[in-house]
Enzyme design. Structure first.
Site, PDB file in Angstrom:
ATOM      1  N   THR A   1       0.341  -4.813   4.685  1.00 49.69           N
ATOM      2  CA  THR A   1       0.681  -6.237   4.588  1.00 49.69           C
ATOM      3  C   THR A   1       0.028  -6.939   3.409  1.00 49.69           C
ATOM      4  O   THR A   1       0.112  -8.169   3.311  1.00 49.69           O
ATOM      5  CB  THR A   1       0.299  -6.967   5.894  1.00 49.69           C
ATOM      6  OG1 THR A   1      -1.093  -6.728   6.188  1.00 49.69           O
ATOM      7  CG2 THR A   1       1.145  -6.480   7.062  1.00 49.69           C
ATOM      8  N   TYR A   2      -0.629  -6.213   2.517  1.00 47.72           N
ATOM      9  CA  TYR A   2      -1.190  -6.880   1.340  1.00 47.72           C
ATOM     10  C   TYR A   2      -0.064  -7.488   0.507  1.00 47.72           C
ATOM     11  O   TYR A   2       0.914  -6.816   0.169  1.00 47.72           O
ATOM     12  CB  TYR A   2      -1.970  -5.894   0.474  1.00 47.72           C
ATOM     13  CG  TYR A   2      -3.321  -5.492   1.019  1.00 47.72           C
ATOM     14  CD1 TYR A   2      -3.906  -6.145   2.101  1.00 47.72           C
ATOM     15  CD2 TYR A   2      -4.040  -4.449   0.433  1.00 47.72           C
ATOM     16  CE1 TYR A   2      -5.140  -5.773   2.593  1.00 47.72           C
ATOM     17  CE2 TYR A   2      -5.282  -4.068   0.907  1.00 47.72           C
ATOM     18  CZ  TYR A   2      -5.832  -4.731   1.985  1.00 47.72           C
ATOM     19  OH  TYR A   2      -7.069  -4.359   2.464  1.00 47.72           O
ATOM     20  N   SER A   3      -0.213  -8.763   0.182  1.00 46.18           N
ATOM     21  CA  SER A   3       0.798  -9.511  -0.585  1.00 46.18           C
ATOM     22  C   SER A   3       2.189  -9.358   0.046  1.00 46.18           C
ATOM     23  O   SER A   3       3.199  -9.253  -0.657  1.00 46.18           O
ATOM     24  CB  SER A   3       0.832  -9.037  -2.043  1.00 46.18           C
ATOM     25  OG  SER A   3      -0.385  -9.316  -2.684  1.00 46.18           O
TER      26      SER A   3
ATOM     27  N   GLY B   1       3.587  -6.900   1.440  1.00 46.38           N
ATOM     28  CA  GLY B   1       4.253  -5.633   1.130  1.00 46.38           C
ATOM     29  C   GLY B   1       4.439  -5.411  -0.355  1.00 46.38           C
ATOM     30  O   GLY B   1       4.737  -4.288  -0.792  1.00 46.38           O
TER      31      GLY B   1
END
Length: 352
Positions: free
Chosen positions: A61-63, A65
């Site tokens: 889920t960083y940024s 995706g």
């Protein structure tokens, strides 16, 4: 002696070789409000890899995706030579209660999505990102082991979990013949040293390589914050400063630690960021801190930590200003009296 990115270290009790500094890709993408656009992210990736770096850290889920998508694009021509680490458990779809958590459904769906975004057939290292206090450890471990047996994941790891649960998981994995955990990612830096109580000693005992995130305490150790920031900031203004203030990272104690970091930096001819990173990097219980630069200049500065050397007096000052109490039972067991009693060096009086 100075290190380089190709001074590879073994990750935990595995035979996997990784660079002593991992490149954090949480800054790949601007959805979080403070990341790097595609072109800047590409420069960060190229600079790190060209210096011999092979260990890259991201999460599902960083940024939103974007981090995984950009990383997948960047690694396309050199996938085999890189160690890609990603994570699962954080919420992917606000409308779906099963799109987060440590359970098998979340694990399977998250890994499949990460494989698509990364454009690869396998993930080198998969972390359980955040402990959910709900899923049985047997379900987690068997789900991870199934992915390893399928070839979709090579190694498994854990982050942000209690030491007693991690050691329990490692024991269950060993007894069942399932894939063991090989790495532990925790917050660890001069400001946040509570991992020294149980997590880091546990990791060394159980064969997990420690991969610290936020080694610069969200920028506090770089000297970018001052006493004026103690007044607080609007947590909703979307800046990294507001985020750190809201988390309680900007305190009088932490700024005092940053002051000493700055003093040592001046004495060594280095930057505060290099001093903070070097302190974490040279802890014998640490394998590879994760650096999260947003610009090539910041990354260049961070990589300079590999060449920092401290005098014994400088290390003592850094340790003293940032010291924490280990608490019970550690302080009791470290006392001279208890050591003497347990080693048979002191006679205990008898009571009639």
């Amino acid at each position: 002696m100075p290190l380089t990115l190709d001074t590879y270290r073994l990750l935990g009790r595995s035979g996997l070789r990784v660079s002593p500094l991992a490149l954090g890709a949480a800054t790949f993408g601007t959805e979080s409000g403070w990341g790097a656009e595609r072109e800047e992210a590409r420069k960060l990736f190229d600079l790190y890899v060209e210096r011999g770096g092979n260990f890259i850290d991201t999460a599902n889920t960083y940024s939103g995706g974007t981090s995984e998508r950009l990383l997948g694009e960047f690694v396309r021509d050199r996938r085999e030579s890189l160690v890609l680490a990603t994570k699962y458990t954080t919420l992917r779809d606000p409308g779906d209660p099963n799109s987060s958590g440590s359970h098998r459904k979340s694990l399977s769906a998250s890994v499949e999505a990460s494989l698509r975004r990364l454009g690869t057939d396998y993930i080198d290292l998969l972390y359980l990102h955040v402990w959910d206090f709900t899923t049985p450890v047997e379900e987690i471990l068997r789900g991870m082991d199934d992915l390893v047996r399928q070839g979709k994941v090579l190694y498994v790891a854990i982050s942000n979990a209690p030491a007693w649960q991690i050691s329990r998981m490692q024991t269950v994995a060993d007894l069942r013949g399932w894939s063991p955990l090989v790495a532990l990612q925790i917050e660890y830096n001069l400001v946040e040293r509570t991992g020294e109580r149980d997590l880091i000693p546990m990791a060394r005992e159980m064969g997990l390589g420690v991969v610290p995130y936020s080694p610069l305490a969200g920028g506090v150790l770089t000297g970018k914050y001052g006493r004026a920031d103690l007044a607080g900031a609007d947590a909703g203004d979307g800046t990294r400063r507001a985020f750190n203030v809201a988390l309680g990272t900007v305190t009088e104690r932490n700024l005092a630690i940053a002051d000493v970091v700055g003093e040592v930096a001046g004495e060594t001819g280095r930057t505060p960021a290099q001093v903070g990173l070097a302190w974490t990097l040279r802890n014998p219980g640490v394998t590879a801190p994760v650096i999260g630069a947003r610009t090539p200049a910041q990354l260049e500065d961070n990589l300079g930590a590999l060449e920092v050397d401290f005098t014994a007096a400088q290390l003592a000052r850094l340790d003293e200003i940032s010291a924490i109490s280990l608490g019970y039972p550690h302080d009791l067991l470290a006392s001279d009296h208890i050591r003497a009693v347990t080693r048979g060096e002191l006679k205990i009086p008898t009571h009639r």
